[in-house]
Design an enzyme around this catalytic site. Structure first.
Site, PDB file in Angstrom:
ATOM      1  N   THR A 140      10.431  18.131 -37.358  1.00  0.00           N
ATOM      2  CA  THR A 140      11.332  17.001 -37.136  1.00  0.00           C
ATOM      3  C   THR A 140      10.547  15.694 -37.199  1.00  0.00           C
ATOM      4  OG1 THR A 140      13.102  16.166 -35.690  1.00  0.00           O
ATOM      5  CG2 THR A 140      11.074  16.897 -34.610  1.00  0.00           C
ATOM      6  N   CYS A 141      11.262  14.584 -37.253  1.00  0.00           N
ATOM      7  CA  CYS A 141      10.604  13.271 -37.289  1.00  0.00           C
ATOM      8  C   CYS A 141      10.164  12.854 -35.882  1.00  0.00           C
ATOM      9  CB  CYS A 141      11.551  12.216 -37.841  1.00  0.00           C
ATOM     10  SG  CYS A 141      11.942  12.407 -39.594  1.00  0.00           S
ATOM     11  N   THR A 142       9.155  12.023 -35.835  1.00  0.00           N
ATOM     12  CA  THR A 142       8.752  11.369 -34.595  1.00  0.00           C
ATOM     13  C   THR A 142       8.296   9.972 -34.972  1.00  0.00           C
ATOM     14  OG1 THR A 142       7.400  11.574 -32.590  1.00  0.00           O
ATOM     15  CG2 THR A 142       6.379  12.263 -34.658  1.00  0.00           C
TER      16      THR A 142
END
Length: 272
Positions: free
Chosen positions: A245-247
């Protein structure tokens, strides 16, 4: 002249305020639409005690086979999701599984499309929405039999989808939530996490086709990057499941959570 300037500035301010308010409403509305859409799918999932699962073959956990992990058993699972794949496949035939992490908001269908773009902006029911869907890399086998399978999901600010993965940056959270459950039409999989870290787009963490020599080095590298500690050392025999996932630590940053399939339970009859 000053009155005209004040009027122009006021109108400009009013426009900016109105536009910002509309954008905020649009974002919140999209969040609610996505959350409500997945809430409606809960009717197709129930939870049962582990001993109540209908099975015909149980493959023993691979966990104790690794000497370095023998001293640290994964936490007991209080319930497994029973999933009505027949009904869900009528809504979306791309469904390949359901992922669940006890004690978190993560309980979602997993789909597999013909590319890795469509489900970035489409919900499970096919409607356009920024929440997207939890999806398996289209290059991976839908039965999760590959040496390495990657599951993607958005990091939503309301902690839906894979937003909850950010909590794995803390050792205490990992200690209490080190196992995920993945259910498919034919099997139940227990996934034991062993590494989680922030990475950039140039990392080899998404590699799917690695020979034995490079795979050993790859496993060692992702283990050393982890922001939490675990005694498990993955081997070439392990089937790795990666959640991605993005961070927001830097531009295009990603958070990766790696696990291995520690237990496989074959279903007595497909469909739940």
């Amino acid at each position: 002249m000053k009155k005209i300037i004040r009027s122009v500035l006021f109108l400009a301010f009013l426009f900016v305020f109105s536009f910002s308010a509309w954008q905020l409403w649009k974002i919140c509305s999209g969040y609610k639409e996505g959350k409500d859409s997945y809430n409606t799918l809960e009717q197709y999932v129930s939870f049962v005690e582990p001993e109540d699962i209908s099975v015909n073959v149980i493959l023993p956990t691979m966990y104790p086979a690794n000497e370095s992990a023998a001293a640290t058993e994964p936490p007991d699972i209080s319930a497994w999701p029973l999933v009505d794949f027949a009904q869900l496949s009528e809504i979306n035939p791309d469904i390949v599984g359901w992922i669940y992490i006890e004690g978190t908001n993560i309980s979602y269908p997993v789909v597999r499309g013909t590319d890795n773009d469509y489900y970035l902006k489409h919900l499970f029911d096919g409607s356009y929405n920024s929440s997207g869907c939890i999806f398996l890399d289209y290059r991976c086998s839908p039965d999760f039999s590959d040496r390495h399978s990657i599951i993607y999901g958005h990091h939503m600010n309301n902690k839906t989808m894979f937003g909850g993965l950010m909590d794995y940056k803390e050792q205490s959270f990992f200690d209490e939530h080190s196992v995920a459950l993945l259910v498919t039409p034919t099997a139940y999989f227990k996934i034991q996490f062993f590494s989680g870290y922030v990475s950039d787009n140039w990392s080899n963490a998404w590699d799917l086709d690695i020979d034995d020599t490079n795979h050993t080095a790859w496993l060692k590298e992702i283990l050393e990057k982890s922001c939490f500690n675990t005694s498990y050392v993955p081997t070439l025999d392990d089937n790795i499941i990666t959640l991605s996932t993005c961070t927001y630590e830097f531009t295009n940053a990603k958070f990766l959570l790696h696990g291995y399939i520690s237990e496989t339970i074959k279903k007595a009859s497909p469909g739940t």
